[in-house]
Design an enzyme around this catalytic site. Structure first.
Site, PDB file in Angstrom:
ATOM      1  N   CYS A   1       0.826  -1.198   0.000  1.00 50.78           N
ATOM      2  CA  CYS A   1       0.000   0.000   0.000  1.00 50.78           C
ATOM      3  C   CYS A   1       0.872   1.265   0.000  1.00 50.78           C
ATOM      4  O   CYS A   1       1.423   1.622  -1.034  1.00 50.78           O
ATOM      5  CB  CYS A   1      -0.993  -0.043   1.162  1.00 50.78           C
ATOM      6  SG  CYS A   1      -2.436   0.982   0.846  1.00 50.78           S
TER       7      CYS A   1
ATOM      8  N   HIS B   1      -3.622  -4.841   0.200  1.00 48.98           N
ATOM      9  CA  HIS B   1      -2.962  -5.460   1.362  1.00 48.98           C
ATOM     10  C   HIS B   1      -3.054  -6.983   1.253  1.00 48.98           C
ATOM     11  O   HIS B   1      -3.994  -7.585   1.780  1.00 48.98           O
ATOM     12  CB  HIS B   1      -3.648  -5.018   2.658  1.00 48.98           C
ATOM     13  CG  HIS B   1      -3.417  -3.585   2.990  1.00 48.98           C
ATOM     14  ND1 HIS B   1      -2.352  -3.160   3.748  1.00 48.98           N
ATOM     15  CD2 HIS B   1      -4.098  -2.474   2.644  1.00 48.98           C
ATOM     16  CE1 HIS B   1      -2.398  -1.843   3.869  1.00 48.98           C
ATOM     17  NE2 HIS B   1      -3.447  -1.406   3.208  1.00 48.98           N
TER      18      HIS B   1
ATOM     19  N   GLU C   1      -1.558  -9.137   2.813  1.00 49.84           N
ATOM     20  CA  GLU C   1      -1.419  -9.795   4.131  1.00 49.84           C
ATOM     21  C   GLU C   1      -2.761 -10.226   4.725  1.00 49.84           C
ATOM     22  O   GLU C   1      -2.816 -11.152   5.529  1.00 49.84           O
ATOM     23  CB  GLU C   1      -0.665  -8.889   5.118  1.00 49.84           C
ATOM     24  CG  GLU C   1      -1.368  -7.593   5.539  1.00 49.84           C
ATOM     25  CD  GLU C   1      -1.064  -6.414   4.641  1.00 49.84           C
ATOM     26  OE1 GLU C   1      -0.678  -6.628   3.466  1.00 49.84           O
ATOM     27  OE2 GLU C   1      -1.226  -5.252   5.088  1.00 49.84           O
TER      28      GLU C   1
HETATM   29  N1  GLN Z   1      -1.855   6.605   3.069  1.00 51.65           N
HETATM   30  C1  GLN Z   1      -2.018   5.897   1.847  1.00 51.65           C
HETATM   31  C2  GLN Z   1      -3.394   6.088   1.246  1.00 51.65           C
HETATM   32  O1  GLN Z   1      -4.313   6.472   1.922  1.00 51.65           O
HETATM   33  C3  GLN Z   1      -1.735   4.425   2.028  1.00 51.65           C
HETATM   34  C4  GLN Z   1      -2.714   3.727   2.892  1.00 51.65           C
HETATM   35  C5  GLN Z   1      -2.208   2.424   3.410  1.00 51.65           C
HETATM   36  O2  GLN Z   1      -1.002   2.149   3.413  1.00 51.65           O
HETATM   37  N2  GLN Z   1      -3.093   1.599   3.933  1.00 51.65           N
HETATM   38  O3  GLN Z   1      -3.577   5.859   0.070  1.00 51.65           O
END
Ligand code: GLN
Length: 552
Positions: free
Chosen positions: A393, A524, A526
């Site tokens: 992410c 994600h 994970e």
């Molecule tokens: N801050 C970033 C976004 O909002 C990544 C979010 C995250 O890593 N879950 O896109």
């Protein structure tokens, strides 16, 4: 939607918090599933937040995202990992959720002018939610963990709902008390009194536990089982010993030593549908706890540990488990080191040099400005020194920003999350997110949950998944700015995963000819890694890390 004959097992905690109710709940789920019963696991969080999404990870640990997109407690992640399947929104509730629906109903006159009160309205709303969860996906047994400890104010209404459910279906409801038995150093003996007191308190709510899971440093001996049995009114074969263990995945195996699943079925008056086989699980739990396995060293460059290493581990729980599952699958043991990204912000090459000794580097998800330059330094180091890198992410967005800055030479490349006026907003807020942010609507408004992702032929991602179309869980507001996709591709970056309409960049990677493993995902992965089904991208990352180790 009452489901008579459906079985409910409530898991409650006594004496103190942190004794492992979640692991007990997950283990009971796994064991009953092994006996042939479809099970759903429910987490009740007594706090007033409507979901876990707006809480800081240093407060609360990881926010676990369900397939649907609901942002929940990290326990839900353990539940899914033990059951090996997805859970649904009805499997999670907070006091905030319960009150929110009651207040919405009251404001729309759905109570017909009645006075709306904790009893019966809140209690009945809780029961309805529990029954709704029970009716989903053919579940036959619900195991419901009530957060907090006996004696807390916050969970009383939930225990009251459970009591009433037991009154409605006396044959179908069980209570399992997970309690703690201290062994004070000065005495050197395991003490049962705090558990006795906790059960007395539970009795004062009108609830009698059917089982006691006795958490302690050591196994509970026969003498203490007898004492607990007589003083707490619980059959001796329903007092289950739960000594400290090396890994949470040993818990169900340990509980079977006291024949927990047989005793549960007996108490529920359910026949055994099949002999529980924990063979595959045992093999996995041995592999994951194998101290003798060769190591693979992974650095996680993150920031949520301002209050100590302990909290960090919780903030990235699913990432850690995903690493461990893949390492175990490949016959390795993962040694994970936390690197505070703030420590990599200054000091140039000297600071990042600490990363050279690792076989692989991960930058996980995150929000906001702090520690970002340190993460970018770590990513640059991984790219230039050809250390396997996996970005999750924010870790993917930053991988793209690093590439834009140092390869495309766009010195001011940034995400508008940090710098609104960036000359090159390589990562920018998603269109539909702009309004949420302008209206201060933060709760449950990110791009959340499962979305399809199309994988390009001939890429690392496609080779890992061995499929063309996958579904992964998301949690973000920003995205790769489409205006920069072509220039980045020209400069050698490959967007190997995109939304099916090719508009959103979901995976970025470098070709294997350039780097052994440099890959980032907007989603994600994970959240979908499971003990018996490790995630293919984590497995390929660990494989690359192992081969770097060999070459070194
Ligand atoms: N801050 C970033 C976004 O909002 C990544 C979010 C995250 O890593 N879950 O896109």
């Amino acid at each position: 939607m009452t489901k008579e004959g459906h079985k409910y097992i409530f898991v409650l905690g006594g004496v103190m918090s942190g004794v492992g109710k979640g692991v007990v709940t997950s283990s009971i789920g796994l064991l009953l599933q092994q006996k042939g019963y479809p099970v759903n696991l429910v987490k009740v969080d007594p706090y007033l937040n409507v979901d876990a999404g707006t809480m800081n990870p240093t407060e609360h640990g990881e926010v676990f995202v369900l397939r649907s997109g609901l942002e929940t407690d990290q326990d839900m992640g353990n539940y899914e990992r033990f059951l090996g399947r997805d859970l649904v929104n009805d499997d999670y509730m907070t006091s905030g959720m319960v009150y929110q629906s009651i207040i919405a109903r009251e404001r729309t006159l759905k109570y017909g002018g009645k006075c709306v009160e904790a009893i019966p309205h809140v209690r009945d709303e809780i029961i309805e939610r529990m029954e709704a969860a029970a009716s989903y996906n053919g579940s036959r047994i619900s195991v419901i963990e009530i957060g907090g400890t006996i004696g807390d104010f916050q969970n009383i209404l939930f225990i009251e709902a459970a009591r009433v459910l037991k009154m409605k279906y006396p044959e179908d409801v069980l209570f399992v008390m997970v309690s703690y038995l201290p062994v004070p150093g000065s005495i050197g003996e395991m003490k049962t009194k705090p558990t006795q007191m906790a059960i007395r308190q539970l009795n004062s709510y009108g609830v009698q536990p059917d089982f006691i899971v006795a958490r302690s440093k050591e196994p509970v001996d026969e003498k203490r089982k007898e004492k607990l049995s007589i003083s707490c009114n619980v059959l001796k074969n329903r007092i289950i010993s739960a000594p400290d263990i090396k890994s949470i995945y040993d818990a169900p195996i340990n509980f079977e030593k006291d024949k927990l699943s047989d005793a549960l079925l007996d108490a529920l008056k359910l026949p055994e549908k099949r002999r529980a086989s924990l063979a595959a699980w045992k093999k996995f739990s041995l592999a994951i706890a194998n101290e003798k396995a060769p190591r693979v060293n992974i650095a996680i460059v993150g920031k949520y540990f301002d209050t100590g290493d302990f909290v960090l581990a919780d903030a990235y729980l699913s990432v850690i488990e995903a690493i461990k599952f893949s390492a175990a699958k490949l016959g390795r043991r993962a040694d994970i080191t936390w690197i505070n990204s703030k420590d990599l912000e200054h000091g140039g090459a000297k600071a990042t040099a600490v990363l050279a000794k690792f076989n692989g580097i991960i930058v996980p998800g995150g929000f906001g400005e702090s520690g970002i330059e340190g993460k970018l330094n770590a990513i640059r180091f991984a790219r230039e020194k050809k250390i396997p890198y996996f970005g999750l992410c924010y870790g993917m967005q930053l991988m793209v920003i690093e590439y834009a800055r140092n390869v495309l030479k766009l010195k001011d490349a940034n995400t508008t999350e940090i710098k609104k006026s960036a000359v090159d907003p390589v990562v920018d807020v998603m269109l539909e997110q702009k309004k949420h942010l302008a209206d201060n609507k933060y709760g449950g408004t990110m791009r959340l949950g499962v979305y399809p992702c199309y994988l390009k032929k001939g890429t690392l991602a496609r080779a890992a998944y061995k499929k063309e179309l996958v579904e992964e869980r998301h949690r973000h507001r920003y995205e790769i700015n489409q205006a920069y996709v072509k220039p980045l591709e020209k400069a050698g970056l490959v967007f190997s995963g995109t939304s099916p309409d090719s508009v959103l960049m979901e995976i970025a990677e470098l070709p294997r000819s350039v780097h052994p493993f440099m890959l980032g995902t907007q989603f994600h992965p994970e959240f979908q890694a499971r003990p018996l089904a490790p995630h293919p991208l984590f497995t390929e990352f660990i494989r690359a890390a192992i081969s770097r180790k060999r070459k070194k």
